[in-house]
Design an enzyme around this catalytic site. Structure first.
Site, PDB file in Angstrom:
ATOM      1  N   PRO A   2     -32.013  50.498  -4.402  1.00 41.45           N
ATOM      2  CA  PRO A   2     -32.450  51.833  -3.975  1.00 41.45           C
ATOM      3  C   PRO A   2     -31.583  52.351  -2.835  1.00 41.45           C
ATOM      4  CG  PRO A   2     -34.327  50.367  -4.258  1.00 41.45           C
ATOM      5  CD  PRO A   2     -33.103  49.509  -4.347  1.00 41.45           C
ATOM      6  N   GLU A   3     -31.067  53.566  -3.001  1.00 34.20           N
ATOM      7  CA  GLU A   3     -30.235  54.189  -1.983  1.00 34.20           C
ATOM      8  C   GLU A   3     -31.015  55.325  -1.334  1.00 34.20           C
ATOM      9  OE1 GLU A   3     -26.364  55.017  -3.636  1.00 34.20           O
ATOM     10  OE2 GLU A   3     -26.219  53.033  -4.534  1.00 34.20           O
ATOM     11  N   HIS A  89     -44.668  39.300  -7.888  1.00 32.62           N
ATOM     12  CA  HIS A  89     -43.599  39.939  -7.125  1.00 32.62           C
ATOM     13  C   HIS A  89     -44.121  40.956  -6.118  1.00 32.62           C
ATOM     14  CE1 HIS A  89     -40.776  37.891  -9.618  1.00 32.62           C
ATOM     15  NE2 HIS A  89     -41.046  38.597 -10.705  1.00 32.62           N
ATOM     16  N   ARG A 107     -36.565  40.274  -6.018  1.00 32.90           N
ATOM     17  CA  ARG A 107     -35.506  39.472  -5.394  1.00 32.90           C
ATOM     18  C   ARG A 107     -35.791  39.161  -3.926  1.00 32.90           C
ATOM     19  NH1 ARG A 107     -29.737  41.860  -7.147  1.00 32.90           N
ATOM     20  NH2 ARG A 107     -29.095  39.871  -6.226  1.00 32.90           N
ATOM     21  N   ARG A 151     -10.964  55.408  11.503  1.00 28.12           N
ATOM     22  CA  ARG A 151     -11.140  54.283  10.578  1.00 28.12           C
ATOM     23  C   ARG A 151      -9.963  54.172   9.620  1.00 28.12           C
ATOM     24  NH1 ARG A 151     -15.860  56.056  12.455  1.00 28.12           N
ATOM     25  NH2 ARG A 151     -17.544  54.541  12.756  1.00 28.12           N
TER      26      ARG A 151
END
Length: 271
Positions: A2-3, A89, A107, A151
């Protein structure tokens, strides 16, 4: 994983329904990425004031503190009355006067962490280094370009790093770079001010559109009401290796960057 759009979609799907609820009971399943940080009894009796988002974290404001929830790689939240019995889960459950909030995470890379507030060292450790929110007025094109100039790594990696701008995960990084016509391997410091402005606008447009479409469901993501997202159906490059570019018909290419899959069009996206 999920973003930002998926986390925001999740927030929108239950924030209004849980606001004002009184916490009646909290139970834990198997250990998640980080410990809760308090006894469950400390949460019981508190009221939910609201739900916010910071990057990929859900911030649940309580009358006596703050819960920081992260969905990890495979987490999803459900909220409502009459939920089925917890499964293997389901690792965090908060029963409230307005319904039950539950985190399902096969997970177990997600987490729910308690803090006294955003000034708490625990909250600062998790949130303190996050960059500016891309869907806020604070996301300024000039400052974004200045951050890129500092960067030397590939722009795709800079976007994923979360310090120049927070929440642009792997799916959406490929999409925004295609929209801005920038090759994912281009060094961030080489991006000119006009191209940075295009990228800035692409980030806002792609993430906004993703939220409108309910996020992306690649495997099992759903919002707190069990609804899947549809953004992936209209993706320009993500997960389309070998398929023709929707703009120029050149086959989409894929490569690995930092152990993540990157998708791009070699014709439309210039170094």
């Amino acid at each position: 994983m999920p973003e930002l759009p998926e986390v925001e979609v999740t927030r929108l799907s239950f924030a209004g329904r849980i606001a004002g609820a009184r916490i009646e009971a909290v139970s834990l399943g198997k250990p998640l990425r980080w410990p809760l940080g308090c006894q469950v009894q400390q949460l019981e009796g508190q009221c939910v004031l609201g739900v916010r988002r910071r990057g990929k974290y859900l911030l649940i404001d309580l009358s006596g503190g703050l819960l920081l929830m992260h969905l990890g790689m495979s987490g999803s939240v459900s909220f409502g009355a009459g939920l089925p019995a917890p499964g293997k889960h389901d690792h965090f459950e908060m029963v409230t006067s307005l319904g039950t909030l539950r985190l399902n995470d096969p997970r177990r890379f997600g987490a729910v962490v308690y803090a006294s507030g955003e000034g708490d060292p625990i909250a600062h450790k998790l949130l303190g280094r996050l960059g500016v929110e891309p869907l806020s007025e604070a996301f300024n094109a000039i400052e974004f370009h200045q951050a890129l100039q500092r960067r030397q790594t590939a722009i795709k990696q800079v976007l994923l790093g979360g310090e120049a701008v927070v929440g642009v995960g792997n799916i959406y990084a490929s999409e925004v770079l295609f929209l801005a016509r920038i090759r994912p391997t281009t060094r961030a410091a080489r991006i000119s001010k006009p191209r940075a402005a295009l990228l800035h606008r692409a980030i806002q447009n792609v993430l906004t559109e993703a939220v409108k479409k309910g996020g992306s469901t690649l495997k099992d993501f759903s919002n707190a009401q069990g609804e899947a997202g549809h953004f992936q159906l209209d993706a320009m490059v993500y997960d389309r290796a070998g398929q023709p570019c929707r703009v120029c018909m050149t086959p989409i290419k894929s490569m690995r960057q930092g152990q993540r899959s990157t998708f791009y069009c070699s014709h439309c996206q210039k170094p």
